[in-house]
Design a protein around this motif. Sequence first.
Motif, PDB file in Angstrom:
ATOM      1  N   THR A 122       4.458   4.885   3.508  1.00  0.00           N
ATOM      2  CA  THR A 122       3.525   6.272   3.689  1.00  0.00           C
ATOM      3  C   THR A 122       3.914   7.163   2.662  1.00  0.00           C
ATOM      4  O   THR A 122       3.834   8.294   2.889  1.00  0.00           O
ATOM      5  CB  THR A 122       3.914   6.751   5.030  1.00  0.00           C
ATOM      6  N   ILE A 123       4.109   6.829   1.472  1.00  0.00           N
ATOM      7  CA  ILE A 123       4.532   7.752   0.388  1.00  0.00           C
ATOM      8  C   ILE A 123       3.238   8.701   0.076  1.00  0.00           C
ATOM      9  O   ILE A 123       3.507  10.010  -0.303  1.00  0.00           O
ATOM     10  CB  ILE A 123       4.900   6.866  -0.945  1.00  0.00           C
TER      11      ILE A 123
ATOM     12  N   GLN B 113      10.104  13.785   1.294  1.00  0.00           N
ATOM     13  CA  GLN B 113      10.164  12.790   0.130  1.00  0.00           C
ATOM     14  C   GLN B 113       9.480  11.339   0.697  1.00  0.00           C
ATOM     15  O   GLN B 113       9.816  11.125   1.962  1.00  0.00           O
ATOM     16  CB  GLN B 113      11.659  12.546  -0.120  1.00  0.00           C
ATOM     17  N   GLY B 114       8.863  10.807  -0.070  1.00  0.00           N
ATOM     18  CA  GLY B 114       8.348   9.578   0.133  1.00  0.00           C
ATOM     19  C   GLY B 114       9.121   8.349  -0.765  1.00  0.00           C
ATOM     20  O   GLY B 114       9.368   8.621  -1.825  1.00  0.00           O
TER      21      GLY B 114
ATOM     22  N   GLN C  71       0.823  -1.215  -0.100  1.00  0.00           N
ATOM     23  CA  GLN C  71      -0.036   0.094  -0.033  1.00  0.00           C
ATOM     24  C   GLN C  71       0.714   1.302  -0.039  1.00  0.00           C
ATOM     25  O   GLN C  71       1.952   1.212   0.499  1.00  0.00           O
ATOM     26  CB  GLN C  71      -0.972  -0.070   1.365  1.00  0.00           C
ATOM     27  N   GLY C  72       0.361   2.410  -0.549  1.00  0.00           N
ATOM     28  CA  GLY C  72       1.176   3.596  -0.568  1.00  0.00           C
ATOM     29  C   GLY C  72       0.501   4.655   0.445  1.00  0.00           C
ATOM     30  O   GLY C  72       0.939   5.732   0.772  1.00  0.00           O
ATOM     31  N   VAL C  73      -0.614   3.966   1.386  1.00  0.00           N
ATOM     32  CA  VAL C  73      -0.938   4.806   2.702  1.00  0.00           C
ATOM     33  C   VAL C  73      -0.677   3.908   3.829  1.00  0.00           C
ATOM     34  O   VAL C  73      -1.086   2.746   3.910  1.00  0.00           O
ATOM     35  CB  VAL C  73      -2.369   5.418   2.396  1.00  0.00           C
ATOM     36  N   GLY C  74       0.007   4.563   4.747  1.00  0.00           N
ATOM     37  CA  GLY C  74       0.334   3.831   6.007  1.00  0.00           C
ATOM     38  C   GLY C  74      -1.035   3.838   6.891  1.00  0.00           C
ATOM     39  O   GLY C  74      -1.376   4.613   7.292  1.00  0.00           O
TER      40      GLY C  74
END
Length: 782
Positions: A158-159, A495-496, A116-119
Amino acid sequence: MRRVRFLAISSSVLALSGGFMTPAMAQDSAPAAQAAAEGGDIIVTARRREERLVDVPIAVSSFSGDQLAKAGAVDITEIANVSPNVTLEPSRGTNSTLSAFIRGVGQQDPVSGFEQGVGIYLDDVYLNRPQAAVLDIYDVERIEVLRGPQGTLYGRNTIGGAVKYVTKQLPQDFSFKLKGTYGSYDQADLIATASAPVSDLIRVGGSVARLSRGGFGKNLTTGQDNYNKDIWAGRASVDIGGYGEPVLIRISGDYTKDKSNARGGHRLIPGYVSGAPVLDDVYDTRGGLNDPRQVVEAYGLAINATAELTDALTFRSISSWRKDNSASPIDFDALPAVDVDVPAYYRNEQMSQEVQLLWDDGGMVQGLLGAYYLTAKADTDFDVRLFTALNGFTAFTRADVDTNTFAIFGDFTFDFTEQLSLAVGGRYTWDERKAQILRQNYLGGGSPVFGGAGVPAGAPQTNFSGKAKFDKFTPRASLSFKPTPDHNIYASYSQGFKGGGFDPRGVGVNATPSTPGTAPTDADIADYLSFQPETVDSYEVGYKGNLFGGALYIAAAGFYMDYKDVQIPGSAGCTVGGVQTFCGIITNAGKARFKGFELEANARLGRDLMTSGDRLSLSGALGYIDAQYKEYIANIASTPTDVADNRKVQNTPKWTASGTLAYSTPVGGGDLDLSTTYSYRSKVYQFEIPNPYLDQKGFGLVDASLVYTAPGGRWSLGVHGKNLFDKRYKTSGYTFLATNPVTGALLTAPDGRFIPSLGTEGTLTAYYGNPRQVFATATLEF
């Protein structure tokens, strides 16, 4: 005296654990206040320390447990309706798997290998997989939504941002609370929460929840309810110390078992072989796959510890172990025929440890240093059954992906003056990904893993074992200027980073051999299946302010993001060895650019309007994002082609907006609260390739609540309405139809029908958000 008390608490922990001390886990040292009093400050932990919301140079939305209860919120996805540029939805055929996107960055593919790109965080524990991440709302202190890359303080994946679910600390005195809910579609929930002190230092407590609802529709083939809910869940904890003590240790566990039926999709086109018509009710389905029986079981243990070593130095430790298992029958074609049927197992396990040292002596410098380690296993098994088209043909895939990651990080704030401060931080992350991927075809039935009678058809198409390592430094810096304590103007850069991996659905024999005319080597297959990390550089300017003595709170932010090496996982019908089958397709598409703004406000419109002590308030949120691919390289006819002009950013509406009008007035010594919320989302693309059938046009939802709370809060009664105008809107879907490889336009046969790219019936299936629901709640506290 302080040291004696510290040793006493430590001895108590050793006694409870039989002399074995597990590495501890950090918890906020005290529950954060949530503006309970008019004009009070909202406290958040977005920077891993308690701060006023107005002081944090990050775009943050915060929702207290009281706010969520009065709004009748059921699960974590509901906060997306009132958070700008946020999408949180159950993933297609389940109640429990989460698809999360913030500011255009996210991931909706739940198979192992894709992350996932959201933590998502449960009491500061990172949930490594999306299965069982649709957290039901009970026993909650607050939920925070952090928008933009959070790679420095929150780390991996957590990008796009982070969502923090914070449960309540146990009270010092005995407490007992019952909450019951009954409503439309036979919704019947019961939550019991109790806690008690064991001694001056130790408290025990927990909650048990039974959450159930009948279906919004029916499966016309199996007779089961469709879109029903059948969940048992619980949390328990032992709290040691806290409430003014130098140490707080929280030992907690949680368990969820979701036995809801698999959600069946709604076909948007008639069956091309069976002639089955499109059903009138979008919540009805005809899918015949019901084996394995859907069940999701998730559980975990954690130890949260905070120790004030000195007046300035605090130690935290965050330890956790979590596991979840899912059995999921996914009927892509939503028909009785075994045309594109996918039974699947997901098995995930993780262990993590985080330690932090926080410094705050009340002087010029505040900050923390920390380290984080996670080891995780994500295993996925699934069949792709094409019995109708290919006489019992099945493509079986087993993908076992192991992750080991380690990071060190630091973040410091320098207050040069009372008005000017600089925050700088960075994180260095090392990721190692190991993958074992098997792709084996079977004839005459499904694979033995799912009880099928199929026999292997030739050698495996993929039999891969490999590993890859990735490392990255991700910095963050922000400059804040506060003309007064209640106004904050800031600018930030962050930065992610999200690590690479291997496509778990890739077909190894499709790899291009490095030597023409030969079979692909192991190195060729590894290169074909692998994908690289993606990164985001984010720039943000913002303002937060409390105006008119706290009568108005405003938060505004503008952002610009450069998104590079974007990971685009997917699947499609393909031909392997002359046989139509199913292939994974993943690419680091190229570059995207996101820019936009967000506005949140909370205004007290009046008080003492009709009676002494009443209040009228208006809160709202507005989000805009211009999300565009600047480069999108697709391999078309073995030629790399830039198709950016014909691709869209998925699950990212250009506009999001919400407004809540609330009125509170004293009645009979208690309080009567009335509120209504309107939320709007503009057009949403379900995938990168636009699809006029699946993509959802802009729509609005209206909710309303009426809650009476008795004097002292001993009991309450509420009535809540969701989606009051019964809007039908798509949240996700599947498509396996032939398209123009450049434009993405659906191709048609001479008879005008679309051309199936997998199976024979034509797969174009949608899933829908909840219809109108009305329910009553009652709480009783002792």
